[in-house]
Design an enzyme around this catalytic site. Sequence first.
Site, mmCIF file in Angstrom:
data_model
loop_
_atom_site.group_PDB
_atom_site.id
_atom_site.type_symbol
_atom_site.label_atom_id
_atom_site.label_comp_id
_atom_site.label_asym_id
_atom_site.label_seq_id
_atom_site.Cartn_x
_atom_site.Cartn_y
_atom_site.Cartn_z
ATOM 1 N N GLY A 1 -17.548 -41.935 60.271
ATOM 2 C CA GLY A 1 -16.758 -42.244 59.094
ATOM 3 C C GLY A 1 -15.314 -41.794 59.184
ATOM 4 N N GLN A 2 -14.873 -41.400 60.383
ATOM 5 C CA GLN A 2 -13.502 -40.931 60.568
ATOM 6 C C GLN A 2 -12.692 -41.847 61.482
ATOM 7 O OE1 GLN A 2 -13.424 -36.732 61.642
ATOM 8 N NE2 GLN A 2 -15.438 -36.422 60.689
ATOM 9 N N ASP B 1 -25.660 -55.211 67.883
ATOM 10 C CA ASP B 1 -26.589 -55.679 66.867
ATOM 11 C C ASP B 1 -25.832 -56.496 65.826
ATOM 12 O OD1 ASP B 1 -28.835 -54.438 67.984
ATOM 13 O OD2 ASP B 1 -28.356 -52.535 67.012
ATOM 14 N N TYR C 1 -16.824 -55.142 65.856
ATOM 15 C CA TYR C 1 -16.228 -55.443 67.156
ATOM 16 C C TYR C 1 -15.266 -56.621 67.090
ATOM 17 C CZ TYR C 1 -19.176 -52.064 69.503
ATOM 18 O OH TYR C 1 -19.761 -50.894 69.918
ATOM 19 N N LEU D 1 -13.431 -42.532 64.574
ATOM 20 C CA LEU D 1 -13.450 -42.082 65.964
ATOM 21 C C LEU D 1 -14.111 -43.106 66.879
ATOM 22 C CD1 LEU D 1 -14.314 -38.290 65.499
ATOM 23 C CD2 LEU D 1 -12.087 -39.331 65.952
ATOM 24 N N LEU E 1 -21.438 -44.245 71.215
ATOM 25 C CA LEU E 1 -22.089 -43.402 70.212
ATOM 26 C C LEU E 1 -21.180 -42.257 69.798
ATOM 27 C CD1 LEU E 1 -24.816 -41.192 71.924
ATOM 28 C CD2 LEU E 1 -23.260 -42.603 73.224
#
Length: 258
Positions: A203-204, A231, A238, A206, A196
């Site tokens: 949006g960076q 999900d 991934y 990370l 998380l």
Amino acid sequence: MLLIPISSSSSSSISPPPNSYPSNHHSLFFSNLTFPIQHGSRKLKTLRLRANFWESIRSGFVKNNNSTQLVEPPSIVNDEEEETEPLLPVEFTLVERNLEDGLVEEIIFSSGGEIDVYDLQGLCDKVGWPRRPLVKLAAALKNSYMVATLHSVMKSSSDSDSSEGGDGEKQQEKKLIGMARATSDHAFNATIWDVLVDPEYQGQGLGKALVEKLVRALLQRDIGNISLFADSQVVDFYQNLGFEADPEGIKGMFWYPK
């Protein structure tokens, strides 16, 4: 317990309660054989990563007369060939940027150290996860094989200048903005959980960096079979990081009360 992967091309996804597993939940296994790693204190050979998925799991067992016996697999490296090169740094700066009002922000990755459960609960609240008992959160962190974090450290530019001159660096604010953890048998297998990132930092890229660094750290410890659950809308995320759904037809399965 589900994952919330974050990347530059994905928005925040919210997991269902930990005791529910939707039908569109996928098991993914790390299978990118070209994933770059820095070798740690032991010399790793690529044979294990090139083996079929179950070969390395079965490598420590042999069947004989309808019985299963534990056998010691051959050592992957001779004692005299052992390297003393250290593993990845426990903590390092991933991003550094200048902000307004003379502030400097550092995004620090760490594969060790402790996490305040209240900080983690606050981060879970931000991404929309249902609250879980703090005692269980603390137990999950304590019993994890590895916990990777991202912290934002805010400081003034004058503090940075003084630190370069040898003076002590005063940190103005340190905030938990990301986390991922892995459980493992400490030998063959690891599973990544609870990825998380703070919505303010999404949006960076990370989330991608967090998963990549965690995978590298696991591979350095000779953990070759790495899995996670995702999900359906983030499976592509991934897969772009080297994970594969249902390798060789193998599927992850769940048991939960009816």
